[in-house]
Each structure stands twice: as C-alpha cells, then as structure tokens.
Design a protein around this motif. Structure first.
Motif, PDB file in Angstrom:
ATOM      1  N   ALA A  47       0.809  -1.276  -0.052  1.00  0.00           N
ATOM      2  CA  ALA A  47       0.025  -0.154   0.093  1.00  0.00           C
ATOM      3  C   ALA A  47       0.883   1.348  -0.019  1.00  0.00           C
ATOM      4  CB  ALA A  47      -0.939  -0.157   1.187  1.00  0.00           C
ATOM      5  N   HIS A  48       1.951   1.205   0.645  1.00  0.00           N
ATOM      6  CA  HIS A  48       2.889   2.393   0.871  1.00  0.00           C
ATOM      7  C   HIS A  48       3.582   2.442  -0.495  1.00  0.00           C
ATOM      8  CE1 HIS A  48       5.630   5.260   2.904  1.00  0.00           C
ATOM      9  NE2 HIS A  48       6.535   4.546   2.384  1.00  0.00           N
ATOM     10  N   TRP A 138      -4.077  10.562  -0.558  1.00  0.00           N
ATOM     11  CA  TRP A 138      -3.411   9.576   0.440  1.00  0.00           C
ATOM     12  C   TRP A 138      -4.699   9.255   1.200  1.00  0.00           C
ATOM     13  CZ3 TRP A 138      -2.876   9.997   5.619  1.00  0.00           C
ATOM     14  CH2 TRP A 138      -2.010   8.931   6.309  1.00  0.00           C
ATOM     15  N   MET A 139      -5.160  10.111   1.924  1.00  0.00           N
ATOM     16  CA  MET A 139      -6.059  10.010   2.987  1.00  0.00           C
ATOM     17  C   MET A 139      -7.241   9.215   2.535  1.00  0.00           C
ATOM     18  SD  MET A 139      -7.510  12.580   5.810  1.00  0.00           S
ATOM     19  CE  MET A 139      -5.757  13.312   6.210  1.00  0.00           C
ATOM     20  N   GLU A 140      -7.779   9.408   1.310  1.00  0.00           N
ATOM     21  CA  GLU A 140      -8.982   8.784   0.558  1.00  0.00           C
ATOM     22  C   GLU A 140      -8.593   7.297   0.347  1.00  0.00           C
ATOM     23  OE1 GLU A 140      -9.867  11.181  -2.724  1.00  0.00           O
ATOM     24  OE2 GLU A 140     -10.600  12.795  -1.424  1.00  0.00           O
ATOM     25  N   ARG A 144     -10.402   4.138   1.875  1.00  0.00           N
ATOM     26  CA  ARG A 144     -11.046   3.189   1.076  1.00  0.00           C
ATOM     27  C   ARG A 144     -10.375   1.843   1.399  1.00  0.00           C
ATOM     28  NH1 ARG A 144     -10.407   6.340  -3.457  1.00  0.00           N
ATOM     29  NH2 ARG A 144      -8.572   5.198  -4.218  1.00  0.00           N
ATOM     30  N   SER A 145      -8.992   1.564   1.693  1.00  0.00           N
ATOM     31  CA  SER A 145      -8.550   0.322   1.856  1.00  0.00           C
ATOM     32  C   SER A 145      -8.831  -0.165   3.257  1.00  0.00           C
ATOM     33  CB  SER A 145      -6.997   0.176   1.740  1.00  0.00           C
ATOM     34  OG  SER A 145      -6.432   1.201   2.390  1.00  0.00           O
ATOM     35  N   GLY A 151      -9.308  -5.112  -1.402  1.00  0.00           N
ATOM     36  CA  GLY A 151      -8.191  -5.390  -0.832  1.00  0.00           C
ATOM     37  C   GLY A 151      -7.040  -5.715  -2.049  1.00  0.00           C
ATOM     38  N   GLY A 152      -6.023  -6.272  -1.705  1.00  0.00           N
ATOM     39  CA  GLY A 152      -5.046  -6.950  -2.397  1.00  0.00           C
ATOM     40  C   GLY A 152      -4.408  -5.731  -3.063  1.00  0.00           C
TER      41      GLY A 152
END
Ligand SMILES: [Fe+2]
Ligand SMILES: [Fe+2]
Length: 152
Positions: A47-48, A138-140, A144-145, A151-152
């Motif tokens: 994710a990062h 980034w926050m959105e 969401r995740s 996912g994934g």
C-alpha cells in the motif's frame, strides 16, 4: 496534511516493524513463522509503495529524471516486493530467514534514501497546495482500503 508528512509518518511505523522483525528473527522456529512475517511485511509495504508510485512519481518525474533516479526509485519497490516473494518460495527455514532479513535491510536503505533525498526534494519543488492535495488523496486511499474494499 502534506503527502510528505503522511508518507514520513508511515515510515515511522515501518521502522518499528523492521526493528521488530530483526529482534524476533533469531527466535523464530519454523518456516511458516518466517513466511507469515514476510507476508505481513509485503502486504503493508505494498500500500505504501503503491501510493508513492501513483501519487509521488508523477509530480516529481522531471526531478528524478534530472537526478537519473526515476528508474531506480521504481525498481527498488519492485526489488523489495520480489525479495519478499522469494521468502514465500523458500523451502528451507534458514534460507527463508536470511532472505527475510536481507529484505528488511534493503528496505531500510530504501526508506533512508527517501527520507534524505526524495521527501526533501518534493518539499522543495512542489508547492504547499500540491503537497496538501496529494495528502488528501493519500487519506482517501487509506480510508478506502480500511473500509473493506477489494483489498490486495
Ligand atoms: Fe518507497
Ligand atoms: Fe517510502
């Protein structure tokens, strides 16, 4: 929040995780334990790194090109991901642990480079409004995740 502050805050969490993996690694007993740590690290890192690839590389592309760093930046994300995948392929406990620890060491170097070079560069070349807009994106993404999306 500026995107650089958001990413830096995530880095702090990863530094703790890297410390944790390095301190617990000598006490691990099974291949499954090593693999599950590697899988956890891989999914959190993904994710990062995806955020950096999507939100960061674009606006900074011209600077990276001047520094000759554009490909290096993307390649390092792929290399970290591959090195963690290799842990999942390993059949031998000691080999897997060694691969996990080298993935951690490599990630530390990458994070350090971002903190010393990439984030300060972004703060220099992007204005506050852009940095904040990217911070909102980034926050959105994280919202969401976190809300059980695909996912994934
Ligand atoms: Fe990165
Ligand atoms: Fe990063």
């Amino acid at each position: 929040m500026k995107i650089t502050e958001a990413l830096f805050a995530e880095h702090l969490v990863f530094h703790s995780m890297f410390d944790h993996i390095e301190t617990t690694a000598p006490n691990l007993k099974t291949l499954a334990e090593v693999k599950s740590l590697a899988a956890l690290m891989e999914s959190l890192l993904k994710a990062h790194s995806d955020t950096e690839d999507e939100l960061f590389i674009g606006p900074l592309e011209h600077c990276f090109e001047q520094l000759g760093q554009r490909d290096a930046f993307l390649e390092e994300h792929q290399e970290i991901d591959e090195s963690l995948n290799n842990v999942q392929e390993a059949k031998d406990f000691k080999k897997a642990r060694q691969l996990l620890l080298s993935a951690v060491a490599y990630s530390r170097k990458h994070f350090d480079k971002e903190e010393r070079i990439v984030f300060p560069l972004a703060e220099r070349v992007l204005n506050n409004k852009t940095l904040t807009t990217l911070g909102h994106k980034w926050m959105e993404q994280r919202a969401r995740s976190g809300s059980g999306g695909s996912g994934g």
